[in-house]
Design a protein around this motif. Sequence first.
Motif, short mmCIF file in Angstrom:
data_model
loop_
_atom_site.label_atom_id
_atom_site.label_comp_id
_atom_site.label_asym_id
_atom_site.label_seq_id
_atom_site.Cartn_x
_atom_site.Cartn_y
_atom_site.Cartn_z
N LYS A 22 -6.38 0.88 1.20
CA LYS A 22 -7.82 1.09 1.01
C LYS A 22 -8.61 0.36 2.08
O LYS A 22 -9.63 0.87 2.57
N GLU A 77 -5.82 2.08 -5.60
CA GLU A 77 -6.41 1.55 -4.38
C GLU A 77 -6.66 0.05 -4.46
O GLU A 77 -7.33 -0.52 -3.60
N PHE A 90 -9.11 -4.84 -3.03
CA PHE A 90 -8.61 -3.62 -2.41
C PHE A 90 -7.25 -3.90 -1.78
O PHE A 90 -7.00 -5.00 -1.26
N GLY A 123 0.79 -1.23 0.00
CA GLY A 123 0.00 0.00 0.00
C GLY A 123 0.81 1.28 0.00
O GLY A 123 0.26 2.36 0.16
N THR A 146 -8.71 2.43 5.10
CA THR A 146 -9.67 3.53 4.97
C THR A 146 -11.08 3.05 5.31
O THR A 146 -11.82 3.69 6.08
#
Length: 648
Positions: A502, A490, A498, A203, A505
């Motif tokens: 993401k 993302e 994902f 990420g 989030t």
Amino acid sequence: MLKSPVVLSCIVLLCLCNHTFANEKDRVKLQLKWNTQFQFAGYYAALEKGFYAEQNIDLTILQPNFIKSTADSVLDGEAEFGVADSSLVLSRLNNKKVVVLAAIFQHSPAMLLTKKADNIFGPFELAGKNVARRPVESDAAVTAMLEVEHVNLSNINEVYYTRDDLGLLSDNVDAMTVYSTDQPFLYHELGIATHLINPLNYGIDFYGDMLFTSETLLRENPDVAMRFKAASIKGWRYAFDHTEEVIDWLKNKYGAAKSIEHLRFEAKATKEMVLPDLVEIGSFNPDRFERIANIYIGQNSELEGRELTGIDYRFHTNSVISALWVKWIIIIAAVLAALLVLFIFLSKRLRTLVNERTKALQRTKLDLQHYVDIVNKNIIISTVNIDNYIIDVSQAFLDISKYSRDELIGQHHSIIRHPDMAATIYEKMWETIHSGISWKGELKCLAKDGSAFWVDVVMEPDHDEHGNVIGCTSIRHDISDKKRIEKLSETDHLTGLFNRAKIDTFFNLEMQKFHRYKQHVSVVMCDVDNFKTVNDMYGHQLGDNVLIEVARVLSSNIREVDIVGRWGGEEFMIICPSQDIEGAMALAEKLRMCIAASEFPELGKVTASFGVTTSKIDEDETRESIVKRADEALYIAKQLGRDRVIHC
């Protein structure tokens, strides 16, 4: 003695234009961050093909100065332009007035390299290992990856980074920071199997090489900066379209130390970082700078509250436009003055020139029609009446929507409405238009063949002679590629789920709902059993295929409201909003059976273990505490023999 006003006006205009444009070439220097190689091919191509000369620029390329950063070299006036990575964000946070003109590398090639024989395949396996890393300003992506994966940096033995490309062969180095476009080739050439630990898989997505300048130069010579940027991007396009030709220059004319095969490897790997077929070369997203800045701030709390404003050259656009307008006002004034003299002269000869002027007007009419045709073909335009029925569209609108004109004229505008867009968006949009106010926004639309496309829309109300709104005209810009890029940022590139960032989030949003409304949120952790054995026995390609199939099974068997993503390596996480422990256990058991029942080519059967937990209403619950319990449950499932579901 000059007697003709026409001759006089032409001389005045010519003198003014010559004064404006006949300047000497702008002499500038470009500071590289490393020695001559394909990493900087675009700049050498632009120099060799004369793209800088076309922009009236005389360029000198400077070899690297390892004593100071390229940012400091540019700010100290040793060069007008430089190439640097996302450390420019750190420089800006430290009040150094650098300005990014173009992001050439869309992803950072900075990664950790290990030998496959050492079985170090991820961040968790670095504990107690000797790691040779670059300084923090150029190694932030690797540092951020370690922090996101909760690797205790004090458990890693950092050794001195000597810039030795073969440093991994040393007995006291287990992992080292490298450029994926460069050093792996040397080990492959020696027959040494290596593994890259890529921050992107966890990420962390930094930009790589970026073209930058100083805020002072952009303010004082904006046209030089824009011309240099344009020539550089043109050079990069040429470099990717003529790779072998550029490699020959680098090796035989500019003294690149690498072999031809090494440069070919670097060219291919560089293209994977630049993504010229997917992203416009040089483009960048300011929001991504903010995310990179937050990672630097997370590593150094003293940067908290520092301003990043101004790192984007577009922030200074007003001053650029103002400088250009000064030149154009001079030109326009000269043209108007010359035309005034010309008009006085021509008015005396009007009777004799009627036929000629009539022909000129006819040519102008044809030119105007030509421009109208260009707009019709290239600008996405539609006009609707007050009841939202289509009364006119451009050819570009027909092209993107895949309808014919006859199929659209007279139809309600909702014919292109995509079901993913909430009805409330359109209600607010038409309410705004009918009140006489323009509306701007992004819309997902539906083409005739069922495909989707995204547009950035400006809608302006149309009025009658009394000022009443009688409809509206919309001008759209196709942003489908932009939306696809946002989705790529993302999602996990291997499984399509994902990515870790993401998932975090979504998890934060669900925790906010949990604390506000006391609604359960459950978490299911899934880990493929014996996955390391699969990689060791069958290779990483087959291992990747296993992860892809497991991801497909998971995403196909969860609720619509559930969220599934790749947590890291062979681990997956499923977030189940408003779900109690019984429901989450039932879901995990269903997924376990689906995976066990699936057929995997060359492997036959694969199993997975599951750890399940849910939020506790009466306790001071955090995201970390939930994940910890799910991890503990998963660990127990592994200890009890795998292929089972355990909850904590």
